[in-house]
Design a protein around this motif. Structure first.
Motif, PDB file in Angstrom:
ATOM      1  N   ASN A 144     -12.168   9.210   1.510  1.00  0.00           N
ATOM      2  CA  ASN A 144     -11.910  10.583   1.965  1.00  0.00           C
ATOM      3  C   ASN A 144     -10.908  10.630   3.117  1.00  0.00           C
ATOM      4  O   ASN A 144     -11.048  11.430   4.051  1.00  0.00           O
ATOM      5  N   MET A 145      -9.930   9.760   3.054  1.00  0.00           N
ATOM      6  CA  MET A 145      -8.863   9.709   4.060  1.00  0.00           C
ATOM      7  C   MET A 145      -7.532  10.018   3.377  1.00  0.00           C
ATOM      8  O   MET A 145      -6.737   9.119   3.096  1.00  0.00           O
ATOM      9  N   LYS A 146      -7.314  11.298   3.087  1.00  0.00           N
ATOM     10  CA  LYS A 146      -6.097  11.690   2.385  1.00  0.00           C
ATOM     11  C   LYS A 146      -4.844  11.381   3.195  1.00  0.00           C
ATOM     12  O   LYS A 146      -3.796  11.061   2.629  1.00  0.00           O
ATOM     13  N   TRP A 147      -4.962  11.443   4.525  1.00  0.00           N
ATOM     14  CA  TRP A 147      -3.807  11.148   5.380  1.00  0.00           C
ATOM     15  C   TRP A 147      -3.395   9.683   5.253  1.00  0.00           C
ATOM     16  O   TRP A 147      -2.208   9.358   5.210  1.00  0.00           O
ATOM     17  N   LEU A 148      -4.404   8.789   5.157  1.00  0.00           N
ATOM     18  CA  LEU A 148      -4.106   7.371   5.006  1.00  0.00           C
ATOM     19  C   LEU A 148      -3.540   7.090   3.619  1.00  0.00           C
ATOM     20  O   LEU A 148      -2.620   6.284   3.457  1.00  0.00           O
ATOM     21  N   ALA A 149      -4.091   7.779   2.621  1.00  0.00           N
ATOM     22  CA  ALA A 149      -3.593   7.639   1.252  1.00  0.00           C
ATOM     23  C   ALA A 149      -2.135   8.057   1.173  1.00  0.00           C
ATOM     24  O   ALA A 149      -1.310   7.400   0.526  1.00  0.00           O
ATOM     25  N   ALA A 150      -1.799   9.175   1.835  1.00  0.00           N
ATOM     26  CA  ALA A 150      -0.417   9.651   1.837  1.00  0.00           C
ATOM     27  C   ALA A 150       0.497   8.672   2.565  1.00  0.00           C
ATOM     28  O   ALA A 150       1.619   8.404   2.118  1.00  0.00           O
ATOM     29  N   ALA A 151       0.003   8.116   3.683  1.00  0.00           N
ATOM     30  CA  ALA A 151       0.806   7.143   4.435  1.00  0.00           C
ATOM     31  C   ALA A 151       1.090   5.906   3.591  1.00  0.00           C
ATOM     32  O   ALA A 151       2.215   5.386   3.573  1.00  0.00           O
ATOM     33  N   PHE A 152       0.074   5.457   2.848  1.00  0.00           N
ATOM     34  CA  PHE A 152       0.264   4.295   1.984  1.00  0.00           C
ATOM     35  C   PHE A 152       1.252   4.602   0.870  1.00  0.00           C
ATOM     36  O   PHE A 152       2.109   3.772   0.537  1.00  0.00           O
ATOM     37  N   ALA A 153       1.140   5.790   0.290  1.00  0.00           N
ATOM     38  CA  ALA A 153       2.045   6.170  -0.805  1.00  0.00           C
ATOM     39  C   ALA A 153       3.489   6.234  -0.315  1.00  0.00           C
ATOM     40  O   ALA A 153       4.408   5.785  -1.012  1.00  0.00           O
ATOM     41  N   VAL A 154       3.701   6.782   0.883  1.00  0.00           N
ATOM     42  CA  VAL A 154       5.053   6.826   1.449  1.00  0.00           C
ATOM     43  C   VAL A 154       5.567   5.407   1.670  1.00  0.00           C
ATOM     44  O   VAL A 154       6.721   5.089   1.347  1.00  0.00           O
ATOM     45  N   ALA A 155       4.699   4.533   2.202  1.00  0.00           N
ATOM     46  CA  ALA A 155       5.090   3.137   2.424  1.00  0.00           C
ATOM     47  C   ALA A 155       5.411   2.445   1.108  1.00  0.00           C
ATOM     48  O   ALA A 155       6.303   1.600   1.034  1.00  0.00           O
ATOM     49  N   MET A 521       3.296  -1.343   4.388  1.00  0.00           N
ATOM     50  CA  MET A 521       2.456  -1.092   3.220  1.00  0.00           C
ATOM     51  C   MET A 521       1.141  -1.883   3.278  1.00  0.00           C
ATOM     52  O   MET A 521       0.088  -1.415   2.843  1.00  0.00           O
ATOM     53  N   THR A 522       1.194  -3.069   3.846  1.00  0.00           N
ATOM     54  CA  THR A 522       0.049  -3.976   3.834  1.00  0.00           C
ATOM     55  C   THR A 522      -1.083  -3.540   4.755  1.00  0.00           C
ATOM     56  O   THR A 522      -2.265  -3.584   4.374  1.00  0.00           O
ATOM     57  N   LEU A 523      -0.758  -3.130   5.962  1.00  0.00           N
ATOM     58  CA  LEU A 523      -1.788  -2.858   6.969  1.00  0.00           C
ATOM     59  C   LEU A 523      -2.785  -1.767   6.555  1.00  0.00           C
ATOM     60  O   LEU A 523      -4.001  -1.951   6.687  1.00  0.00           O
ATOM     61  N   PRO A 524      -2.327  -0.600   6.039  1.00  0.00           N
ATOM     62  CA  PRO A 524      -3.305   0.404   5.580  1.00  0.00           C
ATOM     63  C   PRO A 524      -4.172  -0.107   4.431  1.00  0.00           C
ATOM     64  O   PRO A 524      -5.358   0.227   4.347  1.00  0.00           O
ATOM     65  N   ASN A 525      -3.575  -0.914   3.554  1.00  0.00           N
ATOM     66  CA  ASN A 525      -4.329  -1.442   2.421  1.00  0.00           C
ATOM     67  C   ASN A 525      -5.441  -2.375   2.882  1.00  0.00           C
ATOM     68  O   ASN A 525      -6.581  -2.284   2.419  1.00  0.00           O
ATOM     69  N   LEU A 526      -5.132  -3.286   3.802  1.00  0.00           N
ATOM     70  CA  LEU A 526      -6.141  -4.220   4.302  1.00  0.00           C
ATOM     71  C   LEU A 526      -7.274  -3.477   5.007  1.00  0.00           C
ATOM     72  O   LEU A 526      -8.454  -3.838   4.868  1.00  0.00           O
ATOM     73  N   PHE A 527      -6.919  -2.438   5.756  1.00  0.00           N
ATOM     74  CA  PHE A 527      -7.943  -1.627   6.413  1.00  0.00           C
ATOM     75  C   PHE A 527      -8.877  -1.010   5.367  1.00  0.00           C
ATOM     76  O   PHE A 527     -10.104  -1.012   5.527  1.00  0.00           O
ATOM     77  N   GLY A 528      -8.292  -0.494   4.285  1.00  0.00           N
ATOM     78  CA  GLY A 528      -9.088   0.119   3.226  1.00  0.00           C
ATOM     79  C   GLY A 528     -10.020  -0.874   2.553  1.00  0.00           C
ATOM     80  O   GLY A 528     -11.182  -0.554   2.262  1.00  0.00           O
TER      81      GLY A 528
END
Length: 558
Positions: A144-155, A521-528
């Motif tokens: 439920n973190m749409k902002w993080l999802a959007a950040a990852f998609a942009v990356a 791109m990597t950092l948000p993914n690892l957090f998830g």
């Protein structure tokens, strides 16, 4: 160009090339390796059965088979990282850098298992009927973190250029120009048209191309590689020994190589390992999300095979070619790239002495810079008459000559803080080389002689082009997530144009850009992944409970 590259290097120094990034990457893989009890080992044989389609069902939802998804993901990872990336890692970090590439792959097998499983589990069907998945979907649907999802998609969109488009065509055009003398723009133009033709057909056409391309290019590359390794059979054991002998001491100077610290080997090995197999970057899950399957864990198991094939097999073979041939520490005649060139004031120094190598290493590592040259650099018939010392590709350059518009230059050119100002002036001399040209040289030291470099050219053409194809799909899915299916056509147009432009852009700047894109791109993914660790473990447990009920006669790794 130099100023831009300096800015990119500065940005990258805080993320992808920072001291903490490799620890975060490997640490996440180690955590899941222990947390899930070494799935990359226990599930390896089972993964082979899944790829063969042993447990497929006719009503499985998806756009591609397990093998097609694996081939698409592999075509996205098996690229210049395996040819140019390994050469760059050894060039900077010495033989020990290859060890850290392999460590990254070993833990990366587990990271891939986790990220693909979660991405497949939370994938969606788009309005056009195709499947869409990737870390942005589990970030939105489960975290439920749409902002993080959007950040990852942009990356992901940025990384599709920094990883998939720009460095791939750059390596292709440079290699074909060096080997066959083909103009960079001609290479870029022809391949841009072919790229556009393939990607306009979407994932089904991409999968149909990659499932044939990946096995073919692997066979061609292996033939050339083993032709070098077996030709230099007496250097096989010393090459293996060099990978491990300098792990805790750093690589000492040898030939034109000025040495490397433990930290350099570790950082560059991990960085190039990630660029090669993309474990933890969150890219491959986008391809695997399209696979037909009713169980996300089974597709996660398929992904375990990727880092093994890509890095442990292919990168090790490339590393042995480079080390056994000896070219990695030799100086070769080449045209200097300005971003790799540093002109110093005239100093009496030699890389053949321990003291000289130490002083030069201090300069190239940035720990103890030497005085740089500023002023007019004069030359007569190409021969430089102004006293100066040249550092190129982290080595002391020799027999440096000056050219302008393809002819030996007579006159003077302005140098500012060690950097040439006139873009029409080129420097040619003997120095270390790196990336794809170094691998091409290594392939000429085998049974095939000079023809071996042609295999590298063909290999890079196939490897890199297939990577560009796959990454277009990753960017495609990210754009779909951000702006809907209608935005994809605009992305594809820009992607193909960028692919063409990168064919004649400076190599070093492109590698610097790629490093930044990977880290972002990597950092948000690892957090998830860490955030959903309990979800992952429960998903695996549920899979085996259901599997035992459905296939009671099958032996399981549990």
């Amino acid at each position: 160009m130099q100023e831009l590259n300096d800015i990119l290097i500065l940005i990258d120094s805080y993320i992808g090339s920072s001291f903490w990034f490799p620890y975060v990457l490997i640490g996440t893989g180690l955590f899941f390796t222990i947390y899930l009890k070494f799935p990359q080992v226990r599930y390896f044989r089972f993964a082979l059965s899944v790829v063969k389609g042993k447990f497929d069902k006719s009503d499985d939802e998806g756009d591609t088979s397990h093998f097609q998804a694996l081939a698409t993901a592999l075509s996205g990872t098996v690229g210049t990282g395996n040819i140019a990336g390994v050469a760059l890692a050894i060039h900077i970090g010495g033989p020990a850098a290859l060890f850290w590439m392999l460590v990254t792959a070993a833990v990366g097998m587990c990271t891939k298992f986790v990220e693909v499983t979660l991405s497949h589990k939370y994938r969606e069907k788009t309005t056009d009927g195709t499947m869409a998945g990737g870390p942005m979907y589990f970030m939105k649907n489960k975290m439920n973190m749409k902002w993080l999802a959007a950040a990852f998609a942009v990356a992901t969109v940025l990384s599709s250029f920094g990883t998939g488009s720009l460095p791939q065509i750059n390596s292709i055009s440079n290699t074909l120009n060096a080997t066959f003398g083909i103009n960079h723009m001609l290479t870029g133009g022809v391949l841009a048209v072919l790229l556009g033709f393939v990607i306009i057909g979407g994932i089904k056409r991409i999968a149909a191309v990659t499932e044939k391309l990946v096995p073919s290019m692997a066979v061609i590359y292996f033939i050339g590689a083993f032709g070098v390794i077996f030709y230099n059979y007496d250097q096989i054991l010393p090459s293996f020994a060099s990978i491990f002998s300098d792990l805790f001491t750093g690589s000492s100077a040898t030939g034109g190589f000025l040495g490397a610290s433990i930290a350099f080997a570790f950082n560059k090995g991990v960085g190039r390992g990630l660029f090669s197999n993309e474990a933890g970057q969150g890219s491959a899950p986008i391809a695997h999300a399209s696979a037909k399957g009713h169980e996300p864990v089974s597709e996660g198991m398929v992904a375990i095979l990727e880092p093994f094939i890509d890095t442990i097999v292919i990168c090790t073979i490339t590393g042995l070619v480079l080390l056994s041939s000896g070219v990695w520490s030799e100086k070769h005649e080449n045209e200097f790239q300005v971003s790799d060139l540093s002109i110093l004031e005239q100093i009496d120094i030699s890389d053949e002495t321990k003291e000289g190598s130490a002083a030069l290493y201090g300069h190239v590592s940035g720990k103890a810079p030497l005085p740089v040259f500023s002023g007019e650099l004069a030359a007569t018939d190409g021969k430089i008459t102004t006293p100066a010392t040249f550092i190129h590709a982290r080595s002391l350059a020799e027999d440096v000559t000056l050219y302008k518009n393809g002819s030996p230059y007579t006159g003077s050119t302005q140098i500012l803080d060690g950097n040439p100002i006139d873009p029409e002036v080129t420097f040619i001399g003997k120095s270390l080389v790196h990336s794809a040209p170094l691998t091409a040289l290594a392939f000429s030291r085998g049974f095939f002689g000079a023809y071996g470099s042609y295999i590298v050219s063909i290999g890079i053409l196939l490897f890199a082009f297939s990577t560009a194809i796959s990454w277009s799909y990753y960017g495609d899915r990210a754009m779909t997530f951000l702006f809907g299916s209608g935005s994809v056509i605009y992305f594809r147009i820009v992607y193909v144009i960028g692919f063409f432009v990168a064919s004649f852009t400076d190599t070093t700047i492109i590698w610097s850009l790629a490093g930044i894109a990977i880290a972002v791109m990597t950092l948000p993914n690892l957090f998830g992944l860490l955030y959903l660790r309990k979800d992952m473990k429960q998903t695996v447990d549920d899979f085996w409970k259901g599997f035992k009920k459905e296939y009671p006669e099958e032996k399981t790794p549990e």
